[in-house]
Scaffold this motif. Structure first.
Motif, PDB file in Angstrom:
ATOM      1  N   SER A  27       0.830  -1.212   0.000  1.00  6.10           N
ATOM      2  CA  SER A  27       0.000   0.000   0.000  1.00  6.10           C
ATOM      3  C   SER A  27       0.861   1.257   0.000  1.00  6.10           C
ATOM      4  N   LEU A  30       2.015   1.538  -3.730  1.00  4.51           N
ATOM      5  CA  LEU A  30       0.961   1.907  -4.681  1.00  4.51           C
ATOM      6  C   LEU A  30       0.258   3.218  -4.324  1.00  4.51           C
ATOM      7  N   SER A  32      -2.264   5.910  -3.333  1.00  7.87           N
ATOM      8  CA  SER A  32      -3.724   6.061  -3.250  1.00  7.87           C
ATOM      9  C   SER A  32      -4.483   4.974  -4.007  1.00  7.87           C
ATOM     10  N   ARG A  33      -3.790   4.101  -4.707  1.00  9.87           N
ATOM     11  CA  ARG A  33      -4.460   3.044  -5.463  1.00  9.87           C
ATOM     12  C   ARG A  33      -4.763   1.818  -4.608  1.00  9.87           C
ATOM     13  N   ALA A  97      -8.059   0.533  -6.335  1.00  7.77           N
ATOM     14  CA  ALA A  97      -8.558   1.393  -7.410  1.00  7.77           C
ATOM     15  C   ALA A  97      -9.250   0.597  -8.512  1.00  7.77           C
ATOM     16  N   SER A  98      -8.704  -0.551  -8.909  1.00  6.05           N
ATOM     17  CA  SER A  98      -9.296  -1.345  -9.987  1.00  6.05           C
ATOM     18  C   SER A  98      -8.708  -2.754  -9.953  1.00  6.05           C
ATOM     19  N   TRP A 101      -4.956  -2.776 -10.831  1.00  9.63           N
ATOM     20  CA  TRP A 101      -4.122  -2.375  -9.694  1.00  9.63           C
ATOM     21  C   TRP A 101      -4.048  -3.521  -8.684  1.00  9.63           C
TER      22      TRP A 101
END
Length: 123
Positions: A27, A30, A32-33, A97-98, A101
């Motif tokens: 985390s 990455l 904010s993703r 995020a997706s 990600w």
């Protein structure tokens, strides 16, 4: 004389802590993703991901077996990314995020888990 299992000597707790640390470091990488709201969210997410890997991992690997063979194992990261996405759907305070990600997070978590398991002596 039979040797006691690593799990009985705290190996399972150490493996859980290593998974949580891998998720936390991922985390940070990455940004904010991949976001956790706090320590307990990380700890519970590590537990949920471990349970999902135990319960659904083999089934998902069986379903995607031809793709895993075709890609020489790289499609396993798609399965791991899906498991991370499922954990983010079920865990309040854990956001991805997706899906893509999540797949990248799965790759990073796998690398970090391998390195940290070697450092801490987890089997």
């Amino acid at each position: 004389m039979a040797e006691r299992s690593d799990y009985r000597r705290g190996g399972l707790v150490v493996a859980w802590a290593v998974s949580g640390l891998s998720l936390y470091l991922t985390s940070l990488i990455l940004g904010s993703r991949m976001v956790f709201d706090g320590f307990w969210t990380i700890a519970l997410t590590a537990l949920v991901v471990g349970l999902l890997n135990f319960l659904l991992g083999p089934l998902l690997s069986l379903i995607t077996c031809p793709l895993i063979i075709l890609t020489l194992g790289l499609a396993r990261f798609l399965v791991s990314g899906l498991i991370l996405m499922m954990a983010s759907w079920w865990m309040p305070g854990f956001h991805l995020a997706s899906f893509w990600w999540a797949v990248l997070a799965a790759v990073i978590v796998a690398v970090l888990n391998g390195a940290l398991e070697r450092v801490f002596g987890v089997r």
